[in-house]
Design a protein around this motif. Structure first.
Motif, PDB file in Angstrom:
ATOM      1  N   MET A   1       0.874  -1.094   0.074  1.00 38.99           N
ATOM      2  CA  MET A   1      -0.084  -0.166   0.205  1.00 38.99           C
ATOM      3  C   MET A   1       1.074   1.355   0.286  1.00 38.99           C
ATOM      4  O   MET A   1       2.288   1.545   1.045  1.00 38.99           O
ATOM      5  N   HIS A   2       0.426   2.289  -1.014  1.00 38.44           N
ATOM      6  CA  HIS A   2       1.224   3.234  -0.846  1.00 38.44           C
ATOM      7  C   HIS A   2       1.072   3.995   0.243  1.00 38.44           C
ATOM      8  O   HIS A   2      -0.206   4.201   1.086  1.00 38.44           O
ATOM      9  N   ARG A   3       2.371   4.498   0.770  1.00 40.65           N
ATOM     10  CA  ARG A   3       1.816   5.391   2.816  1.00 40.65           C
ATOM     11  C   ARG A   3       2.484   6.459   1.708  1.00 40.65           C
ATOM     12  O   ARG A   3       3.997   6.974   1.282  1.00 40.65           O
ATOM     13  N   ASP A   4       1.279   7.614   2.554  1.00 44.97           N
ATOM     14  CA  ASP A   4       1.776   8.944   2.550  1.00 44.97           C
ATOM     15  C   ASP A   4       2.928   9.617   3.056  1.00 44.97           C
ATOM     16  O   ASP A   4       2.630  10.200   4.812  1.00 44.97           O
TER      17      ASP A   4
ATOM     18  N   SER B   1       5.098  11.500   3.230  1.00 43.52           N
ATOM     19  CA  SER B   1       6.114  12.909   3.277  1.00 43.52           C
ATOM     20  C   SER B   1       4.219  13.955   4.287  1.00 43.52           C
ATOM     21  O   SER B   1       4.873  14.881   4.828  1.00 43.52           O
ATOM     22  N   THR B   2       3.525  13.649   4.108  1.00 40.83           N
ATOM     23  CA  THR B   2       2.667  13.434   5.243  1.00 40.83           C
ATOM     24  C   THR B   2       2.605  13.697   6.429  1.00 40.83           C
ATOM     25  O   THR B   2       3.043  15.110   7.150  1.00 40.83           O
TER      26      THR B   2
ATOM     27  N   PHE C   1      -4.232  14.407   9.253  1.00 40.09           N
ATOM     28  CA  PHE C   1      -3.319  15.010   9.049  1.00 40.09           C
ATOM     29  C   PHE C   1      -2.139  14.146   9.652  1.00 40.09           C
ATOM     30  O   PHE C   1      -1.360  14.890   9.671  1.00 40.09           O
ATOM     31  N   GLY C   2      -2.470  13.955  10.852  1.00 40.41           N
ATOM     32  CA  GLY C   2      -1.142  13.393  11.447  1.00 40.41           C
ATOM     33  C   GLY C   2      -0.879  14.027  12.381  1.00 40.41           C
ATOM     34  O   GLY C   2       0.076  14.601  13.597  1.00 40.41           O
TER      35      GLY C   2
ATOM     36  N   ALA D   1      -0.094  19.909   4.360  1.00 42.77           N
ATOM     37  CA  ALA D   1       0.522  18.217   4.256  1.00 42.77           C
ATOM     38  C   ALA D   1       0.576  18.397   3.389  1.00 42.77           C
ATOM     39  O   ALA D   1       1.260  16.961   2.172  1.00 42.77           O
ATOM     40  N   ARG D   2      -0.303  19.272   2.033  1.00 40.35           N
ATOM     41  CA  ARG D   2       0.158  18.499   0.768  1.00 40.35           C
ATOM     42  C   ARG D   2       1.135  19.007  -0.025  1.00 40.35           C
ATOM     43  O   ARG D   2       2.251  20.137   0.673  1.00 40.35           O
ATOM     44  N   ASN D   3       1.581  18.238  -0.979  1.00 40.56           N
ATOM     45  CA  ASN D   3       2.542  17.693  -1.379  1.00 40.56           C
ATOM     46  C   ASN D   3       2.847  18.794  -3.342  1.00 40.56           C
ATOM     47  O   ASN D   3       2.344  17.885  -3.670  1.00 40.56           O
TER      48      ASN D   3
ATOM     49  N   ALA E   1       4.028  16.237  -5.592  1.00 36.21           N
ATOM     50  CA  ALA E   1       2.232  15.011  -6.700  1.00 36.21           C
ATOM     51  C   ALA E   1       1.493  16.072  -6.960  1.00 36.21           C
ATOM     52  O   ALA E   1       0.644  15.109  -7.949  1.00 36.21           O
TER      53      ALA E   1
ATOM     54  N   ARG F   1      -3.873  11.043  -6.338  1.00 38.47           N
ATOM     55  CA  ARG F   1      -3.829  11.763  -4.768  1.00 38.47           C
ATOM     56  C   ARG F   1      -4.384  13.562  -5.625  1.00 38.47           C
ATOM     57  O   ARG F   1      -4.331  13.613  -6.324  1.00 38.47           O
TER      58      ARG F   1
ATOM     59  N   GLU G   1      -3.488  16.332  -4.772  1.00 31.95           N
ATOM     60  CA  GLU G   1      -3.036  17.327  -6.041  1.00 31.95           C
ATOM     61  C   GLU G   1      -2.903  17.234  -7.267  1.00 31.95           C
ATOM     62  O   GLU G   1      -3.168  18.243  -8.178  1.00 31.95           O
TER      63      GLU G   1
ATOM     64  N   PRO H   1      -5.028  13.044   1.108  1.00 26.76           N
ATOM     65  CA  PRO H   1      -3.967  12.418   1.428  1.00 26.76           C
ATOM     66  C   PRO H   1      -3.579  12.485   2.929  1.00 26.76           C
ATOM     67  O   PRO H   1      -2.585  13.085   3.226  1.00 26.76           O
TER      68      PRO H   1
ATOM     69  N   VAL I   1      -3.273  10.106   6.497  1.00 23.26           N
ATOM     70  CA  VAL I   1      -2.200   9.561   6.940  1.00 23.26           C
ATOM     71  C   VAL I   1      -3.268   7.871   7.491  1.00 23.26           C
ATOM     72  O   VAL I   1      -4.208   7.644   7.730  1.00 23.26           O
ATOM     73  N   ASP I   2      -2.292   7.187   7.256  1.00 24.11           N
ATOM     74  CA  ASP I   2      -3.013   5.680   6.952  1.00 24.11           C
ATOM     75  C   ASP I   2      -4.009   5.430   8.415  1.00 24.11           C
ATOM     76  O   ASP I   2      -4.393   4.823   7.723  1.00 24.11           O
TER      77      ASP I   2
END
Lengths: 247, 247
Positions: free
Chosen positions: A1-4, A6-7, A39-40, A166-168, A171, B103, B105, B144, B146-147
């Motif tokens: 699974m894709h993990r963010d 960066s966030t 968003f952590g 949080a946005r990249n 991305a 994503r 973005e 995006p 967090v998991d």
């Protein structure tokens, strides 16, 4: 699974405190906490909340650990004392021209570059931050809403600000795609329906698996990215095939 | 006053329809409508809403004109029939690898470039979009988060998506500022307090105007953008001046 990664990393590094000043609605406090969890971002501070609201928010489901560990302060000065950068949010234009007001896009950029703990302030639902509150801020930030409806719901404003932090930007830099006028969904669906009919009539689709086949075929047709120009051509083909297949 | 022409223009040009599929909570429907009003997006469509919720949302204050003109549909196919691009939102990772998942973005970037009406779909609070719903989409998009806390509140998800569509990347490209370690707010406030004391003792601040002076001075001190290195120096100066001014 894709993990963010960066966030998560931004909020770990930036050490951001979300500070709600005099919030009055438990739903909004809960919504702010939920957006933080999304968003952590883990550090919530509350200044002079309406007591009942804060108690109710704490007992609500969702984002519970974050609310349980929220810190309560009686003055804004105390709530931001350990922060090196204090940013206030406002829905208004310049009240005092000498107080810098930045759009969220550029404000978030500065916050990403800032060293040390950052406090991001949100005022009460009804009045926003007072002049006194704002005077604690290094600068102000506003979400680029339209002039006619500037004022955002508190929980939504928190979500949008944290998302922007949080946005990249990398991305967003996907390869540009050539702008072809796409087929309307009505046509795409018509093609799907006719193709399914053709597949059923031809015995490709068995009654037992028809439901899942329908979904698979609909997706397949969308992946074709049919142009507005091609759609009627394909429709004509299918119409002809269906006629040939008979009822 | 500064006008965000760019924000208004995007939604006028893009002709975006926000489509809520089977929403159940009137507060969420109202919150989605409010976020749309904030960003100048006017076309709301609702598919099979929980009837009571939709009625209650319509009668709620705020975003009332938008809800009054909301269009109701019994099938998703009908709700997106006039759209050339149908984008679904999801909080999950790939369920079906062949269905493109972007994503926010990069998805928003593609939506900005797309020609023709666009439908942006949000599923119900509890279940999100079904596989059947998703099969109507050209591609999927996810915020995006967090998991550990992927799933966002509906109203907040709408706000974040519309913000990303409205945001101005040029507004983010402010000139980079040199990263100087900033003074902590506790020190900045201590400087403010001591400076005010000095100004009062010196007769610069009159009792009648003390309150507004306090706010003005606090702002002035923030605008200095004192570094962590300079703050103790200034504090030392003020301490000395105060001692000299006497009680």
């Amino acid at each position: 699974m894709h993990r963010d990664v960066s966030t998560a990393n931004f909020f770990q590094r930036a050490d951001l405190r979300v500070v709600l000043v005099a919030p009055r609605n438990p739903l909004n406090i809960g919504a702010a906490a939920r957006a933080m969890a999304n968003f952590g971002c883990t550090r919530l501070r509350v200044v002079n909340p309406y007591e009942v609201a804060f108690r109710e928010a704490r007992s609500a489901v969702g984002a519970a650990p974050l609310l349980a560990s929220a810190e309560e302060f009686t003055t804004l000065a105390a709530a931001v004392a350990d922060c090196a950068l204090v940013v206030g949010t406002t829905s208004l234009g310049h009240r005092e021209p000498q107080h810098p007001l930045r759009r969220l896009e550029s404000g978030a950029r500065l916050m990403r570059q800032a060293a040390g703990p950052i406090a991001l302030l949100f005022g009460s639902e009804k009045f926003g931050l007072s002049n006194e509150d704002m005077s604690h801020c290094h600068w102000l930030m506003r979400i680029p809403t339209v002039d006619l409806n500037r004022s955002m719901n508190l929980g939504q404003a928190v979500a949008v600000c944290l998302y922007e932090l949080a946005r990249n930007s990398r991305a967003a830099a996907a390869r540009p795609e050539k702008p072809v006028k796409a087929a309307r969904a009505a046509d795409t669906e018509q093609i799907t329906v006719m193709l399914l009919e053709a597949l059923e009539r031809s015995g490709y689709i068995k009654p037992l698996t028809a439901a899942s086949a329908k979904t698979k075929v609909r997706r397949l047709v969308r992946r074709l990215n049919l142009s507005a120009h091609d759609a009627p051509v394909v429709l004509g083909m299918l119409r002809q095939i269906l006629w040939k297949l008979g009822a």
